[in-house]
Write an enzyme that holds these catalytic residues in place. Sequence first.
Site, PDB file in Angstrom:
ATOM      1  N   HIS A   1       1.394  -6.225  -9.954  1.00 13.92           N
ATOM      2  CA  HIS A   1       2.064  -6.819 -11.213  1.00 13.92           C
ATOM      3  C   HIS A   1       1.111  -7.388 -12.289  1.00 13.92           C
ATOM      4  O   HIS A   1      -0.045  -7.306 -12.107  1.00 13.92           O
ATOM      5  CB  HIS A   1       3.052  -8.027 -10.866  1.00 13.92           C
ATOM      6  CG  HIS A   1       2.327  -9.024 -10.123  1.00 13.92           C
ATOM      7  ND1 HIS A   1       1.456 -10.262 -10.808  1.00 13.92           N
ATOM      8  CD2 HIS A   1       2.267  -9.607  -8.896  1.00 13.92           C
ATOM      9  CE1 HIS A   1       1.101 -11.079 -10.158  1.00 13.92           C
ATOM     10  NE2 HIS A   1       1.283 -10.585  -8.739  1.00 13.92           N
TER      11      HIS A   1
ATOM     12  N   CYS B   1      -0.207 -10.327  -3.575  1.00  9.24           N
ATOM     13  CA  CYS B   1      -0.026  -9.473  -4.310  1.00  9.24           C
ATOM     14  C   CYS B   1      -1.304  -8.905  -5.166  1.00  9.24           C
ATOM     15  O   CYS B   1      -2.267  -9.574  -5.074  1.00  9.24           O
ATOM     16  CB  CYS B   1       0.964 -10.076  -5.512  1.00  9.24           C
ATOM     17  SG  CYS B   1       2.858 -10.159  -4.919  1.00  9.24           S
TER      18      CYS B   1
END
Length: 268
Positions: A179, A195
Amino acid sequence: MTQQFAANRGQPRASSALVFAGVLLFAPAILANKASAQLLGYAPAPQSSFSSDRVFAPPAQTDEGDDSASAVPERLRRAVVSFDTREAPGTIIIDTGNTALYYVLGQGRAIRYGVGVGREGFTWAGVQTISRKAEWPDWYPPTEMIARQPYLPRFIAGGPGNPLGARAMYLGSSQYRIHGTNDPSTIGKFVSSGCIRMTNEDVADLFSRANVGTKVVVLPKNARHLEARALEARRTITVRSTPTQSRPAVTTLSSGRQAMNISTSSLY
């Protein structure tokens, strides 16, 4: 003489009335002042127990004029590089130990992006596929993160103040994503809860190339260094510049509440 005495008696009363009216007129301004409030016996408003500039930060710009690239180390800026791999074109390979992501082009080439990865104890390795893609995704902090930071909101609407940034690519059924970020200074660092984060400009470029079903190979932190050499200018293919559309920093929800702007660097 009696009339004069009566007139003299009336003057102090008139003066007192004027003074009293003046006090009523300026009382709100006096009471609004913190110092005056302290003199009158009121304590000043208590300071927040959290550092506001640590948890809440102004969102980074995400339009075409964004200068986030300047925050990324030179070795991690987006570039087409010479890259030897057996993986098929279109595969994403994440070199965790060197905080780099490669999108395989084939014929010995790849696009290199700088990334931020999991901090100590939060790195992982394995093979996943992109199961879903989202532009300006909403964010629901996972239960484990809320346990560590109970003051976090349970929902943050998509926008420049959202820690997921401009784009998100969800990996399988896991909680991990590739992301964007509203804090490009974290690129090249071990800072996340697992992440993979990129600048908003870079994640928008990768988002336009990778489809649902794309294979994602995440290498262990201690894996051997992947050799990647920048191609000479005459052989370099153009990397598409994909500006991300700006969204309001504060989003009003259907309930009437407004979403927060939370800096990625404040999450752990």
